[in-house]
Design a protein around this motif. Structure first.
Motif, short mmCIF file in Angstrom:
data_model
loop_
_atom_site.label_atom_id
_atom_site.label_comp_id
_atom_site.label_asym_id
_atom_site.label_seq_id
_atom_site.Cartn_x
_atom_site.Cartn_y
_atom_site.Cartn_z
N GLU A 60 0.45 6.79 -6.90
CA GLU A 60 -0.76 7.55 -7.18
C GLU A 60 -0.58 9.03 -6.83
O GLU A 60 -1.02 9.90 -7.57
CB GLU A 60 -1.95 6.93 -6.46
N ARG A 61 0.09 9.33 -5.72
CA ARG A 61 0.38 10.73 -5.37
C ARG A 61 1.28 11.39 -6.40
O ARG A 61 1.25 12.61 -6.55
CB ARG A 61 1.05 10.82 -3.99
N ALA A 72 0.40 4.13 -2.85
CA ALA A 72 0.12 5.52 -2.48
C ALA A 72 1.15 6.46 -3.09
O ALA A 72 0.81 7.53 -3.60
CB ALA A 72 0.08 5.67 -0.96
N PRO A 124 0.80 -1.23 0.00
CA PRO A 124 0.00 0.00 0.00
C PRO A 124 0.83 1.28 0.00
O PRO A 124 0.41 2.29 -0.58
CB PRO A 124 -0.86 -0.12 1.25
N ASP A 125 2.00 1.26 0.61
CA ASP A 125 2.83 2.47 0.62
C ASP A 125 3.33 2.78 -0.79
O ASP A 125 3.37 3.94 -1.21
CB ASP A 125 4.00 2.33 1.58
#
Length: 158
Positions: free
Chosen positions: A126-127, A123, A119-120
């Protein structure tokens, strides 16, 4: 102060980071080695490919690479930060340096794959403007793979 540097794929410090990454991924995905594409760092020695690392003193603590697909596309490969050095922005620094280098090399887009148990990483991508795409290549049939692309041609800010 940690610095982003170019490193050759033959640097033994890179090999240590990549070995640590492979061990972590194998454990994360229940010992299934097919979850990660077999990777030879020497493929990063070719034209249009780049290997960057964050160096802190004599040690490398994070790395990431661009591997040329064709004249228009490069794949982001082997993004990794040592466990004890996470949370300090090293992966973001590497990724943005790779995006900048890809633009300077004339690539129109970047692609990458990560896993659904990361997940990191998801993220971060996507950021950073990456958008989800259908799984490609080696990852086309791997359900735990999550693939992304970042068009570069129209976006000149990072």
């Amino acid at each position: 102060m940690p610095t982003v540097i170019d490193v050759p794929p033959t640097d033994p410090r890179v090999a240590a980071l990549l070995d640590a990454q492979e061990a972590e991924l194998t454990a994360l995905y229940d010992g299934d080695p097919t979850q990660s594409e077999p990777f030879d760092p020497r493929t990063l020695a070719g034209e249009g490919s780049v290997l960057l690392a964050v160096q802190h003193g004599p040690e490398l603590i994070a790395c990431g690479a661009l591997r040329r697909w064709d004249a228009h596309t490069a794949e982001v490969k082997r993004m990794y930060t040592r466990q004890g050095d996470r949370g300090n922005g090293h992966a973001r620094r590497i990724l943005h340096a790779l995006i900048d280098r890809a633009r300077r090399l004339g690539y129109a887009r970047l692609v990458l794959e990560t896993g659904d148990r990361q997940p990191d990483a998801i993220a971060l991508y996507e950021r950073s403007g990456f958008v989800r795409i259908p799984n490609y290549g080696y990852y086309a049939t791997i359900e735990s793979s999550v693939c992304y692309e970042l068009p570069l041609a129209d976006e000149q800010t990072g």
